[in-house]
Design a protein around this motif. Structure first.
Motif, mmCIF file in Angstrom:
data_model
loop_
_atom_site.group_PDB
_atom_site.id
_atom_site.type_symbol
_atom_site.label_atom_id
_atom_site.label_comp_id
_atom_site.label_asym_id
_atom_site.label_seq_id
_atom_site.Cartn_x
_atom_site.Cartn_y
_atom_site.Cartn_z
ATOM 1 N N UNK A 17 0.862 -1.184 0.000
ATOM 2 C CA UNK A 17 0.000 0.000 0.000
ATOM 3 C C UNK A 17 0.893 1.226 0.000
ATOM 4 N N UNK A 18 0.364 2.310 -0.526
ATOM 5 C CA UNK A 18 1.087 3.590 -0.500
ATOM 6 C C UNK A 18 0.205 4.632 0.171
ATOM 7 N N UNK A 19 0.672 5.116 1.298
ATOM 8 C CA UNK A 19 -0.033 6.168 2.012
ATOM 9 C C UNK A 19 0.487 7.528 1.564
ATOM 10 N N UNK A 20 -0.387 8.511 1.600
ATOM 11 C CA UNK A 20 -0.005 9.884 1.292
ATOM 12 C C UNK A 20 -0.482 10.789 2.409
ATOM 13 N N UNK A 21 0.255 11.850 2.616
ATOM 14 C CA UNK A 21 -0.132 12.877 3.581
ATOM 15 C C UNK A 21 0.133 14.220 2.943
ATOM 16 N N UNK A 22 -0.919 14.985 2.730
ATOM 17 C CA UNK A 22 -0.767 16.322 2.163
ATOM 18 C C UNK A 22 -0.862 17.348 3.282
ATOM 19 N N UNK A 23 -0.111 18.422 3.142
ATOM 20 C CA UNK A 23 0.000 19.412 4.206
ATOM 21 C C UNK A 23 -0.317 20.802 3.691
ATOM 22 N N UNK A 24 -0.721 21.662 4.590
ATOM 23 C CA UNK A 24 -0.967 23.052 4.246
ATOM 24 C C UNK A 24 -0.836 23.907 5.494
ATOM 25 N N UNK A 25 -0.614 25.184 5.290
ATOM 26 C CA UNK A 25 -0.598 26.119 6.395
ATOM 27 C C UNK A 25 0.755 26.405 7.000
ATOM 28 N N UNK A 26 1.811 25.835 6.410
ATOM 29 C CA UNK A 26 3.150 26.117 6.911
ATOM 30 C C UNK A 26 4.159 25.864 5.791
ATOM 31 N N UNK A 27 5.403 26.278 6.031
ATOM 32 C CA UNK A 27 6.465 26.115 5.039
ATOM 33 C C UNK A 27 6.924 24.660 5.052
ATOM 34 N N UNK A 28 6.193 23.844 4.332
ATOM 35 C CA UNK A 28 6.321 22.397 4.402
ATOM 36 C C UNK A 28 7.771 21.924 4.291
ATOM 37 N N UNK A 29 8.495 22.427 3.324
ATOM 38 C CA UNK A 29 9.831 21.928 3.040
ATOM 39 C C UNK A 29 10.832 22.140 4.162
ATOM 40 N N UNK A 30 10.511 22.976 5.118
ATOM 41 C CA UNK A 30 11.443 23.291 6.195
ATOM 42 C C UNK A 30 11.247 22.413 7.425
ATOM 43 N N UNK A 31 10.258 21.536 7.386
ATOM 44 C CA UNK A 31 9.876 20.798 8.591
ATOM 45 C C UNK A 31 10.010 19.286 8.435
ATOM 46 N N UNK A 32 10.371 18.661 9.558
ATOM 47 C CA UNK A 32 10.371 17.210 9.632
ATOM 48 C C UNK A 32 8.922 16.733 9.669
ATOM 49 N N UNK A 33 8.681 15.600 9.043
ATOM 50 C CA UNK A 33 7.356 14.991 9.039
ATOM 51 C C UNK A 33 7.503 13.543 9.489
ATOM 52 N N UNK A 34 6.530 13.074 10.234
ATOM 53 C CA UNK A 34 6.581 11.695 10.702
ATOM 54 C C UNK A 34 5.316 10.933 10.370
ATOM 55 N N UNK A 35 5.484 9.612 10.246
ATOM 56 C CA UNK A 35 4.354 8.687 10.192
ATOM 57 C C UNK A 35 4.358 7.899 11.498
#
Length: 114
Positions: A17-35
């Motif tokens: 399976x491939x999960x996706x998470x879309x983001x908004x409201x902040x400078x996405x590229x500057x932040x760590x993201x976790x699952x």
């Protein structure tokens, strides 16, 4: 800050399976993201993280089977899950910490069952 996870579903053991998470409201590229994932009655556990330099980190239980990536043009992260096991069944959440506050998406359910 908003995070929206998608892509969960029912899959047989050994499947993908491939999960996706879309983001908004902040400078996405500057932040760590976790699952993270959570089974009812158990603590939420880290599955994978990716930092702003595209460095990834994985829980031992998913190393070699899961791959996390990010697309800063789409403001999205992905979790490619392969060789799924029964014990991978859980609600999967994406998360980030922005200005000292941690945000969570709503979760997407992955069910591994024969």
């Amino acid at each position: 800050v908003q995070l929206q996870a998608s892509g969960g579903g029912l899959v047989q053991p050994g499947g993908s399976l491939r999960l996706a998470c879309t983001a908004s409201g902040f400078m996405f590229g500057q932040y760590d993201i976790g699952w993270y994932r959570q089974v009812p009655g158990r603590q939420r556990e880290m599955v994978a993280t990716i930092d702003s330099s595209f460095n990834t980190n994985y829980a031992d239980s998913v190393k070699g089977r899961f791959t996390m990536s990010r697309d800063n043009f789409q403001d999205a992260v992905f979790l490619q899950m392969s060789l799924l096991k029964l014990e991978d069944t859980a609600n999967y959440y994406c998360t980030t910490t922005h200005r000292g506050r941690t945000f969570w998406g709503q979760g997407t359910l992955v069910t591994v069952s024969s």
